[in-house]
Design a protein around this motif. Sequence first.
Motif, PDB file in Angstrom:
ATOM      1  N   LEU A 263       0.831  -1.192   0.000  1.00 16.53           N
ATOM      2  CA  LEU A 263       0.000   0.000   0.000  1.00 16.53           C
ATOM      3  C   LEU A 263       0.871   1.249   0.000  1.00 16.53           C
ATOM      4  O   LEU A 263       1.966   1.260   0.570  1.00 16.53           O
ATOM      5  CB  LEU A 263      -0.892   0.031   1.248  1.00 16.53           C
ATOM      6  N   THR A 264       0.362   2.311  -0.629  1.00 16.17           N
ATOM      7  CA  THR A 264       1.027   3.610  -0.563  1.00 16.17           C
ATOM      8  C   THR A 264       0.011   4.651  -0.116  1.00 16.17           C
ATOM      9  O   THR A 264      -1.181   4.543  -0.454  1.00 16.17           O
ATOM     10  CB  THR A 264       1.606   4.020  -1.928  1.00 16.17           C
ATOM     11  N   ARG A 295      -1.308  -3.650   8.691  1.00 17.09           N
ATOM     12  CA  ARG A 295      -2.014  -4.382   7.643  1.00 17.09           C
ATOM     13  C   ARG A 295      -1.862  -5.871   7.895  1.00 17.09           C
ATOM     14  O   ARG A 295      -0.747  -6.406   7.933  1.00 17.09           O
ATOM     15  CB  ARG A 295      -1.461  -4.025   6.255  1.00 17.09           C
ATOM     16  N   ASP A 296      -2.996  -6.538   8.039  1.00 17.16           N
ATOM     17  CA  ASP A 296      -2.984  -7.950   8.415  1.00 17.16           C
ATOM     18  C   ASP A 296      -2.695  -8.905   7.259  1.00 17.16           C
ATOM     19  O   ASP A 296      -2.179 -10.004   7.480  1.00 17.16           O
ATOM     20  CB  ASP A 296      -4.338  -8.348   9.014  1.00 17.16           C
ATOM     21  N   ASP A 297      -3.049  -8.517   6.039  1.00 15.95           N
ATOM     22  CA  ASP A 297      -3.049  -9.485   4.941  1.00 15.95           C
ATOM     23  C   ASP A 297      -1.885  -9.292   3.979  1.00 15.95           C
ATOM     24  O   ASP A 297      -1.968  -9.653   2.800  1.00 15.95           O
ATOM     25  CB  ASP A 297      -4.380  -9.408   4.182  1.00 15.95           C
ATOM     26  N   GLY A 301       2.964  -5.350   6.632  1.00 14.89           N
ATOM     27  CA  GLY A 301       2.736  -5.299   8.073  1.00 14.89           C
ATOM     28  C   GLY A 301       2.568  -3.907   8.646  1.00 14.89           C
ATOM     29  O   GLY A 301       1.550  -3.252   8.433  1.00 14.89           O
ATOM     30  N   GLU A 302       3.579  -3.440   9.384  1.00 15.05           N
ATOM     31  CA  GLU A 302       3.467  -2.185  10.111  1.00 15.05           C
ATOM     32  C   GLU A 302       3.556  -1.002   9.159  1.00 15.05           C
ATOM     33  O   GLU A 302       4.596  -0.765   8.537  1.00 15.05           O
ATOM     34  CB  GLU A 302       4.562  -2.070  11.177  1.00 15.05           C
ATOM     35  N   LEU A 303       2.469  -0.244   9.071  1.00 11.42           N
ATOM     36  CA  LEU A 303       2.463   0.971   8.259  1.00 11.42           C
ATOM     37  C   LEU A 303       2.895   2.174   9.088  1.00 11.42           C
ATOM     38  O   LEU A 303       3.719   2.979   8.655  1.00 11.42           O
ATOM     39  CB  LEU A 303       1.069   1.201   7.665  1.00 11.42           C
ATOM     40  N   VAL A 304       2.318   2.296  10.291  1.00 14.85           N
ATOM     41  CA  VAL A 304       2.682   3.372  11.209  1.00 14.85           C
ATOM     42  C   VAL A 304       2.915   2.765  12.584  1.00 14.85           C
ATOM     43  O   VAL A 304       2.059   2.060  13.102  1.00 14.85           O
ATOM     44  CB  VAL A 304       1.573   4.447  11.288  1.00 14.85           C
ATOM     45  N   ASP A 305       4.099   3.060  13.153  1.00 16.69           N
ATOM     46  CA  ASP A 305       4.412   2.508  14.473  1.00 16.69           C
ATOM     47  C   ASP A 305       5.482   3.366  15.137  1.00 16.69           C
ATOM     48  O   ASP A 305       6.649   2.996  15.199  1.00 16.69           O
ATOM     49  CB  ASP A 305       4.886   1.058  14.349  1.00 16.69           C
ATOM     50  N   ALA A 306       5.079   4.527  15.619  1.00 14.94           N
ATOM     51  CA  ALA A 306       5.972   5.427  16.372  1.00 14.94           C
ATOM     52  C   ALA A 306       7.283   5.677  15.634  1.00 14.94           C
ATOM     53  O   ALA A 306       8.354   5.686  16.235  1.00 14.94           O
ATOM     54  CB  ALA A 306       6.229   4.869  17.764  1.00 14.94           C
ATOM     55  N   GLY A 307       7.201   5.891  14.315  1.00  7.95           N
ATOM     56  CA  GLY A 307       8.396   6.182  13.532  1.00  7.95           C
ATOM     57  C   GLY A 307       9.120   4.965  13.015  1.00  7.95           C
ATOM     58  O   GLY A 307      10.079   5.086  12.243  1.00  7.95           O
ATOM     59  N   ARG A 308       8.666   3.770  13.399  1.00  4.29           N
ATOM     60  CA  ARG A 308       9.363   2.546  12.988  1.00  4.29           C
ATOM     61  C   ARG A 308       8.655   1.818  11.849  1.00  4.29           C
ATOM     62  O   ARG A 308       9.081   0.739  11.443  1.00  4.29           O
ATOM     63  CB  ARG A 308       9.497   1.602  14.184  1.00  4.29           C
ATOM     64  N   GLY A 309       7.560   2.378  11.341  1.00  6.65           N
ATOM     65  CA  GLY A 309       6.828   1.735  10.264  1.00  6.65           C
ATOM     66  C   GLY A 309       7.352   2.128   8.901  1.00  6.65           C
ATOM     67  O   GLY A 309       8.512   2.531   8.744  1.00  6.65           O
ATOM     68  N   ASP A 310       6.502   1.996   7.896  1.00  9.58           N
ATOM     69  CA  ASP A 310       6.871   2.364   6.526  1.00  9.58           C
ATOM     70  C   ASP A 310       7.124   3.877   6.466  1.00  9.58           C
ATOM     71  O   ASP A 310       6.317   4.680   6.955  1.00  9.58           O
ATOM     72  CB  ASP A 310       5.736   1.970   5.589  1.00  9.58           C
ATOM     73  N   TRP A 313       4.226   6.020   4.949  1.00 11.59           N
ATOM     74  CA  TRP A 313       3.040   6.098   5.805  1.00 11.59           C
ATOM     75  C   TRP A 313       3.327   6.908   7.066  1.00 11.59           C
ATOM     76  O   TRP A 313       2.469   7.657   7.551  1.00 11.59           O
ATOM     77  CB  TRP A 313       2.555   4.698   6.165  1.00 11.59           C
ATOM     78  N   GLU A 314       4.538   6.774   7.613  1.00  8.19           N
ATOM     79  CA  GLU A 314       4.885   7.562   8.801  1.00  8.19           C
ATOM     80  C   GLU A 314       4.844   9.060   8.481  1.00  8.19           C
ATOM     81  O   GLU A 314       4.320   9.867   9.255  1.00  8.19           O
ATOM     82  CB  GLU A 314       6.286   7.175   9.304  1.00  8.19           C
ATOM     83  N   ALA A 315       5.382   9.437   7.329  1.00  5.84           N
ATOM     84  CA  ALA A 315       5.386  10.852   6.943  1.00  5.84           C
ATOM     85  C   ALA A 315       3.963  11.359   6.712  1.00  5.84           C
ATOM     86  O   ALA A 315       3.602  12.467   7.139  1.00  5.84           O
ATOM     87  CB  ALA A 315       6.249  11.053   5.699  1.00  5.84           C
ATOM     88  N   ALA A 316       3.150  10.544   6.047  1.00  6.28           N
ATOM     89  CA  ALA A 316       1.766  10.945   5.787  1.00  6.28           C
ATOM     90  C   ALA A 316       0.977  11.078   7.091  1.00  6.28           C
ATOM     91  O   ALA A 316       0.135  11.970   7.244  1.00  6.28           O
ATOM     92  CB  ALA A 316       1.100   9.925   4.870  1.00  6.28           C
TER      93      ALA A 316
END
Length: 330
Positions: A263-264, A295-297, A301-310, A313-316
Motif C-alpha cells: 500500500l502507498t 495491515r494484516d493481509d 505489516g506495520e504501516l505506522v508505528d511510532a516512527g518505525r513503520g513504513d 506512511w509515517e510521513a503521511a
Amino acid sequence: MGSSRGVGRDALRAAAAAVALGAVASLSGCSQATPDEAAVSAAVSRLPGVRAVDASFTARSLGNSGDQRLQVTLAPGTAPSRVEDLVDDVRREVDEVEHGTEYDEFVLVDESARRDEADLVTSSFGYGRAAVTKGLAERWATAVSRTPPGGIRLQSWPDARPVSASISSHEPVSASLAWVLASGLGELSWGLVEYQTGTSPYARFSPDGPLTPAMVRDWVAIEETYAGEEGCAVVSRAVVVEDHDGLREVRVSVAVPGVAGALTPGADGALVWPTVDATYRTRPPGHGFELQLHRDDHPQGELVDAGRGDAGWEAAHRQRFPAAVSAPPT
C-alpha cells in the motif's frame, strides 16, 4: 599436604550444606498457612444467595504467587440487596475458618441465561480485604439484572486506583456505551470490548474519565467507517482506542483484499484513513494522538508505528494529524 587440602574441601562442603539446610528451614518456617478448602466451602455455601463455591487455594511459594482467591457463584434471582450483604458475609465466614484470613481476593459471579440455558453471560464483582464502597455491589447486581449486552466485570481494590469496570459483548461499542450510561454506573473507570464478527472488527475503548453521551455519538461515527463485510475494499480487523495522560493511543488493523502489493498513502490512503480519521476527530480536547496502523493481509505489516513503520506512511501520518506524537524515523 594433599590430605589437608581434602580436609579443607570437606569442611567447605559441610559448611555449604549447612547453609543450604538453614535456608530451606527458613523458607519452610515462613511458608504460608493453608486453610481447609472443604471447611471454607461448606461455611460459605450455607449463606443465602450462594449456589456454588470454589475455595481452591494455592499457597505462595518462592517465585510463585499462588492462588488465594475465593469464587462464589450466586443463586439465580438473588436480590441485589442480598448481593450487597454477601460482600461482608463471605469474608466473615471465611475468616472464622482456621487460616481463612489467608484468602486475599473474593469474586461474586452471576451467570445469567440468555435465550436458552446453554447460553450464559457471566458477570463478576471482585474485591479484596479492604472496605468496599457501600452500595457498590448492589448497584452492580442491579445492572446485571437488567440484561446487559455482555458480561460486566467490576473490581474494587484498596489502593489509589479508581474502581474499574468492563463489559465485553458482540454488540457495537456504541451500544454498550449507551447501555452502561443508562445503568447508573457510568462514572466508573470503564473498558468496553466488542468481539470480532464477520461484519465488524474487534473493538476496544478505554476512556480516561467518566462515560458521557457524546462518546456514544463519537463511536457511532467511528463504526460508520468500518467496511460492512468480507470482500469490501477494506475490512477493519481491530480498532483499539485508549485515552490516558493527555494522549489518545489508537491501534487499527486492516485487510485490503483488493490490493495484492504494498500500500502507498497516495494510492490507498482513501481506503485506509477513514477509521483513523474518525478516532482522531473524536479525541478528547487537548489530547495528543499516537497511532499504530497495521495491515494484516500482507508482509508489509506495520504501516505506522511510532516512527518505525513504513517511511511513506509515517510521513503521511505526521502530516495528516497535527497532534501526532510519533517520533520521526531514525
